[in-house]
Design a protein around this motif. Structure first.
Motif, PDB file in Angstrom:
ATOM      1  N   PHE A  67      -5.003   0.905  -8.647  1.00  0.00           N
ATOM      2  CA  PHE A  67      -3.931   1.715  -8.089  1.00  0.00           C
ATOM      3  C   PHE A  67      -2.856   1.990  -9.134  1.00  0.00           C
ATOM      4  CE2 PHE A  67      -5.667  -1.162  -4.902  1.00  0.00           C
ATOM      5  CZ  PHE A  67      -5.890  -0.337  -3.796  1.00  0.00           C
ATOM      6  N   ARG A  68      -2.189   3.110  -8.981  1.00  0.00           N
ATOM      7  CA  ARG A  68      -0.965   3.370  -9.731  1.00  0.00           C
ATOM      8  C   ARG A  68       0.219   3.011  -8.852  1.00  0.00           C
ATOM      9  NH1 ARG A  68      -1.908   8.066 -11.627  1.00  0.00           N
ATOM     10  NH2 ARG A  68      -2.228   7.406 -13.789  1.00  0.00           N
ATOM     11  N   ARG A  76      -1.069   4.435  -5.295  1.00  0.00           N
ATOM     12  CA  ARG A  76      -1.988   5.571  -5.207  1.00  0.00           C
ATOM     13  C   ARG A  76      -3.329   5.138  -5.780  1.00  0.00           C
ATOM     14  NH1 ARG A  76      -3.457  10.192  -8.254  1.00  0.00           N
ATOM     15  NH2 ARG A  76      -1.920   9.824  -9.892  1.00  0.00           N
ATOM     16  N   ARG A 117       0.808  -1.216   0.000  1.00  0.00           N
ATOM     17  CA  ARG A 117       0.000   0.000   0.000  1.00  0.00           C
ATOM     18  C   ARG A 117       0.844   1.270   0.000  1.00  0.00           C
ATOM     19  NH1 ARG A 117      -5.334  -1.024   0.747  1.00  0.00           N
ATOM     20  NH2 ARG A 117      -5.905  -3.129   1.454  1.00  0.00           N
ATOM     21  N   SER A 118       2.038   1.239   0.575  1.00  0.00           N
ATOM     22  CA  SER A 118       2.870   2.445   0.615  1.00  0.00           C
ATOM     23  C   SER A 118       3.376   2.846  -0.766  1.00  0.00           C
ATOM     24  CB  SER A 118       4.058   2.225   1.551  1.00  0.00           C
ATOM     25  OG  SER A 118       4.925   1.220   1.049  1.00  0.00           O
ATOM     26  N   ARG A 119       3.280   1.925  -1.716  1.00  0.00           N
ATOM     27  CA  ARG A 119       3.763   2.202  -3.071  1.00  0.00           C
ATOM     28  C   ARG A 119       2.626   2.451  -4.041  1.00  0.00           C
ATOM     29  NH1 ARG A 119       8.770   0.059  -4.278  1.00  0.00           N
ATOM     30  NH2 ARG A 119       8.573   1.355  -6.153  1.00  0.00           N
ATOM     31  N   LEU A 121      -6.706   5.056  -7.574  1.00  0.00           N
ATOM     32  CA  LEU A 121      -7.325   5.790  -8.673  1.00  0.00           C
ATOM     33  C   LEU A 121      -8.837   5.644  -8.685  1.00  0.00           C
ATOM     34  CD1 LEU A 121      -4.886   4.858 -11.601  1.00  0.00           C
ATOM     35  CD2 LEU A 121      -4.805   6.863 -10.088  1.00  0.00           C
ATOM     36  N   GLU A 134       3.865   3.404  -7.656  1.00  0.00           N
ATOM     37  CA  GLU A 134       4.742   4.576  -7.671  1.00  0.00           C
ATOM     38  C   GLU A 134       6.112   4.239  -7.120  1.00  0.00           C
ATOM     39  OE1 GLU A 134       2.506   7.624  -5.610  1.00  0.00           O
ATOM     40  OE2 GLU A 134       1.434   8.110  -7.467  1.00  0.00           O
TER      41      GLU A 134
END
Length: 240
Positions: free
Chosen positions: A232-233, A208, A204-206, A210, A235
């Protein structure tokens, strides 16, 4: 001198079934739940799927639910379904782009990308039977997908603009393979989108968020309410 004749009591190896022929003959081509635009071949209680995934089985099992580890390609999973739904609702995500569907399974994510206008779709899948299902599902939906048979996560990504990955964080070993691959994608300018209902190894920390959709997941009871699943993107590591 000993007997050199064949032992008639020895079991005769059963011929390996042709995956494509088995799938067409025994599985149902139906719309994907939450994705009426896409049809795929899916297992059902009478499909006898064990005969395909376990050639040594005697074929007496009449319910595929007894399979200890169902082949992922034979069912729609929430991560793939939510990612495909997002692509169909936001076709500019893939329009005109070269797309990789990683761990493609049944191929519904890649099929959605092709329907939404992707310039090229590559689907990577490690299961021999899944590769056959991918080809059949693409043909049933009238789209063209290039299929890569094997695990590509140990190398650099192919020449694509976008990687789509549904349900790749269900186990630690798989997560540990795909994370470095995703980092190599980012390093070469490739965008990575992930679809997942919140499985155990989701980083989840990586990610974002959408979008979220309510989609059913394989393994849920028929009367269970769909749970939110996210797109999610992926990142870069903060500060990296």
């Amino acid at each position: 001198m000993g007997n050199v004749l064949p032992d008639n009591d020895s079991p005769t190896p059963r011929p390996r079934l042709d995956p494509a022929e088995f799938i067409k003959a025994n599985m149902r081509l139906v719309p994907v739940a939450a994705l009426p635009e896409i049809r795929f071949y899916t297992a059902h209680p009478g499909s006898g799927l064990r005969r395909l995934v376990d050639p040594e089985d005697d074929g007496d099992a009449d319910d595929d639910a007894s399979e200890p580890r169902p082949p992922y390609w034979a069912y729609a999973w929430a991560g793939g379904a939510v990612l495909a739904r997002y692509i169909l609702d936001h076709p500019m995500t893939v329009a005109g782009r070269r797309v990789l569907d990683l761990g493609a399974g049944s191929g519904i994510v890649g099929i959605a990308a092709a329907k939404a206008g992707a310039r090229e779709v590559i689907a990577a899948e490690i299961d021999r039977n899944g590769v056959a299902a991918l080809g059949l599902n693409a043909a049933a939906n009238g789209v063209k997908i290039a299929i890569v048979d094997g695990d590509i996560t140990g190398s650099w990504p192919p020449l694509v603009d976008l990687v789509l990955a549904g349900d790749v964080f269900y186990g630690q070993e798989v997560a540990e393979r795909v994370m470095p691959f995703f980092d190599r994608c980012l390093a070469t300018g490739i965008e990575v989108l992930v679809g997942d209902p919140g499985r155990a190894y989701l980083p989840r920390s990586r990610l974002r968020l959408l979008a979220e959709y309510q989609v059913p997941d394989f393994g849920d009871a028929k009367d269970a309410a769909p749970r939110p699943s996210g797109v999610f993107r992926f990142e870069a590591e903060p500060g990296g």
